[in-house]
Design an enzyme around this catalytic site. Structure first.
Site, PDB file in Angstrom:
ATOM      1  N   CYS A 154     -21.413 -48.168  -6.772  1.00  0.00           N
ATOM      2  CA  CYS A 154     -22.472 -47.200  -7.248  1.00  0.00           C
ATOM      3  C   CYS A 154     -23.613 -47.222  -6.946  1.00  0.00           C
ATOM      4  CB  CYS A 154     -22.876 -48.557  -8.172  1.00  0.00           C
ATOM      5  SG  CYS A 154     -24.447 -48.541  -9.560  1.00  0.00           S
ATOM      6  N   TRP A 158     -16.350 -53.724 -15.356  1.00  0.00           N
ATOM      7  CA  TRP A 158     -16.572 -54.335 -13.825  1.00  0.00           C
ATOM      8  C   TRP A 158     -15.677 -55.918 -13.930  1.00  0.00           C
ATOM      9  CZ3 TRP A 158     -17.433 -50.836 -10.836  1.00  0.00           C
ATOM     10  CH2 TRP A 158     -18.493 -49.446 -10.806  1.00  0.00           C
ATOM     11  N   VAL A 169     -21.938 -51.371 -20.024  1.00  0.00           N
ATOM     12  CA  VAL A 169     -21.613 -53.153 -19.153  1.00  0.00           C
ATOM     13  C   VAL A 169     -21.993 -52.422 -18.264  1.00  0.00           C
ATOM     14  CG1 VAL A 169     -20.823 -54.717 -18.466  1.00  0.00           C
ATOM     15  CG2 VAL A 169     -20.382 -54.696 -20.837  1.00  0.00           C
ATOM     16  N   VAL A 179     -24.234 -51.456 -14.103  1.00  0.00           N
ATOM     17  CA  VAL A 179     -24.376 -52.363 -13.242  1.00  0.00           C
ATOM     18  C   VAL A 179     -25.436 -51.301 -12.011  1.00  0.00           C
ATOM     19  CG1 VAL A 179     -22.742 -53.802 -12.076  1.00  0.00           C
ATOM     20  CG2 VAL A 179     -22.576 -51.023 -11.492  1.00  0.00           C
ATOM     21  N   TYR A 222     -21.849 -35.444 -10.668  1.00  0.00           N
ATOM     22  CA  TYR A 222     -22.302 -35.999 -12.057  1.00  0.00           C
ATOM     23  C   TYR A 222     -21.602 -34.625 -12.255  1.00  0.00           C
ATOM     24  CZ  TYR A 222     -22.751 -40.445 -10.085  1.00  0.00           C
ATOM     25  OH  TYR A 222     -22.793 -41.189  -8.989  1.00  0.00           O
TER      26      TYR A 222
HETATM   27  N1  GSH Z   1     -25.743 -46.148 -17.166  1.00  0.00           N
HETATM   28  C1  GSH Z   1     -26.593 -46.603 -16.568  1.00  0.00           C
HETATM   29  C2  GSH Z   1     -27.485 -46.590 -15.523  1.00  0.00           C
HETATM   30  C3  GSH Z   1     -26.246 -47.302 -14.454  1.00  0.00           C
HETATM   31  C4  GSH Z   1     -25.377 -46.773 -14.322  1.00  0.00           C
HETATM   32  O1  GSH Z   1     -24.758 -45.351 -14.311  1.00  0.00           O
HETATM   33  N2  GSH Z   1     -24.550 -47.801 -13.723  1.00  0.00           N
HETATM   34  C5  GSH Z   1     -22.537 -47.258 -12.924  1.00  0.00           C
HETATM   35  C6  GSH Z   1     -21.845 -47.338 -12.153  1.00  0.00           C
HETATM   36  S1  GSH Z   1     -23.045 -46.215 -10.933  1.00  0.00           S
HETATM   37  C7  GSH Z   1     -22.605 -48.377 -14.378  1.00  0.00           C
HETATM   38  O2  GSH Z   1     -22.150 -49.106 -14.312  1.00  0.00           O
HETATM   39  N3  GSH Z   1     -22.349 -47.301 -15.280  1.00  0.00           N
HETATM   40  C8  GSH Z   1     -21.392 -47.221 -17.289  1.00  0.00           C
HETATM   41  C9  GSH Z   1     -21.761 -47.947 -18.267  1.00  0.00           C
HETATM   42  O3  GSH Z   1     -23.101 -47.309 -17.807  1.00  0.00           O
HETATM   43  O4  GSH Z   1     -21.810 -48.276 -19.264  1.00  0.00           O
HETATM   44  C10 GSH Z   1     -27.608 -47.521 -17.965  1.00  0.00           C
HETATM   45  O5  GSH Z   1     -27.546 -46.210 -18.541  1.00  0.00           O
HETATM   46  O6  GSH Z   1     -28.127 -48.178 -17.552  1.00  0.00           O
END
Ligand code: GSH
Length: 320
Positions: free
Chosen positions: A63, A96, A130, A132, A194
């Site tokens: 990530c 995760w 959820v 990170v 992305y």
């Molecule tokens: N999408 C996150 C930002 C961080 C993010 O996109 N992390 C990814 C990994 S690079 C993640 O864990 N995504 C899962 C999700 O957003 O549900 C947020 O909105 O806080």
């Protein structure tokens, strides 16, 4: 209190499918503002004072948002002050999870098998992403912050008293300019691959791919007369740009079709990347194996066989 860390059962895409952020009604969530937006401050005025041994950071090596924070902790010499759990790069429909493996492991602090348990412990009604990185506070027993926009900056600024390396990654006099630049980096660069990869049609893809490479061309130009993005000192924007560069040729170029050029084809970006990669904080937090495993195996709609490509050889990027 000591906990017995639990390992999640192995990732199983046949049984659980891929992770798609959904709420309880089963609706797929787009990017939303992060739920927990606490700030860590040196003087504690935010309610969360910087203290060594108080906070625990949940990350995943693939990530890019997570890697921003791990690079900061490494550069500042804060790895004893803020503990870290690294999740398994393979994320099935359960999200995760913590499993033993090369470069990742169990949650020794709370013993959670799934990161969703940390979110539920913070808010039993939690019904959103959820994600990170997420910063856990041992004192209040909750996630303080999963806001990728502020977390690495707080780690870079609030813990100076406990940092063993003196490095100012967010210099006071450049903050306004850096904030503006971060906005550009996020929308045009970090998010660009992305947007290419998840484009829903040809026209959208073509628009996004040209926007992304226009931005990379601008950054190539910016580096014509300076070593780092803000001159001769390393600042947070370099960290935020690096995490995209590190994934670009290995993954984004093929997996997300962000393929007008490789970073290895940009004379300045290539040298800039290698310069950063030589520093332990950048190199030791960059795990190309986990990065490739995550992207190529967890988006079955982009890579249905789940085969992880052997290449590219990244010699021209990481070596002289
Ligand atoms: N999408 C996150 C930002 C961080 C993010 O996109 N992390 C990814 C990994 S690079 C993640 O864990 N995504 C899962 C999700 O957003 O549900 C947020 O909105 O806080």
């Amino acid at each position: 209190m000591t906990v017995s860390p639990r390992a999640a059962s192995p990732a199983d895409f046949d049984e659980f499918g891929p992770y798609l952020p959904k709420n309880r009604a089963g609706e797929v969530l787009q990017r939303t503002d992060p739920a927990f937006r606490g700030r860590i401050t040196a003087d504690g005025s935010s309610g969360y004072p910087a203290e060594p041994g108080r906070y625990h950071l949940y990350v995943a090596a693939p990530c890019p948002f997570s890697q921003r924070s791990t690079i900061v902790l490494h550069l500042k010499g804060l790895r004893d002050a803020v503990t870290i759990s690294v999740a398994d790069p393979l994320r099935d429909g359960r999200g995760w999870a913590f499993r033993e493996g090369q470069g990742h492991g169990l949650d020794e602090v709370n013993g959670f098998a799934f990161l969703s348990e940390a979110y539920q412990a913070t808010d039993p009604d939690y019904d959103s992403h959820v994600s990170v990185p997420a910063l856990w506070d041992r004192v209040t027993g909750r996630i303080v912050c999963n806001d990728y926009r502020t977390l690495s900056t707080d780690l870079a600024t609030a813990f100076d008293k406990f940092a063993t390396n003196e490095i100012d990654l967010y210099p006071e006099e450049s903050r306004a300019e850096i904030d503006e630049f971060h906005e550009f980096l996020f929308t045009r660069v970090h998010d660009g691959p992305y947007r290419c990869g998840f484009a829903r049609n040809q026209a959208e893809y073509e628009r996004e791919v040209s926007r992304l490479f226009e931005a990379l061309d601008q950054l190539e130009e910016r580096l014509a007369d300076r070593r780092y993005l803000f001159g001769d000192r390393l600042t947070e924007p370099d960290i935020r740009f690096y995490v995209t560069l590190a994934r670009f040729d290995a993954v984004y170029f093929t997996h997300f079709k962000a393929n007008l050029r490789r970073i290895a084809d940009y004379p300045r970006l290539r040298v800039y990347f290698r310069d950063l990669y030589r520093m332990p904080a950048f190199r030791e937090t960059t795990d190309f194996g986990q990065i490739k495993n995550h992207y190529f195996r967890t988006h079955p709609w982009l890579n249905p066989t789940g085969i992880v490509p052997a290449g590219p050889l990244l010699d021209s990027l990481v070596n002289d």
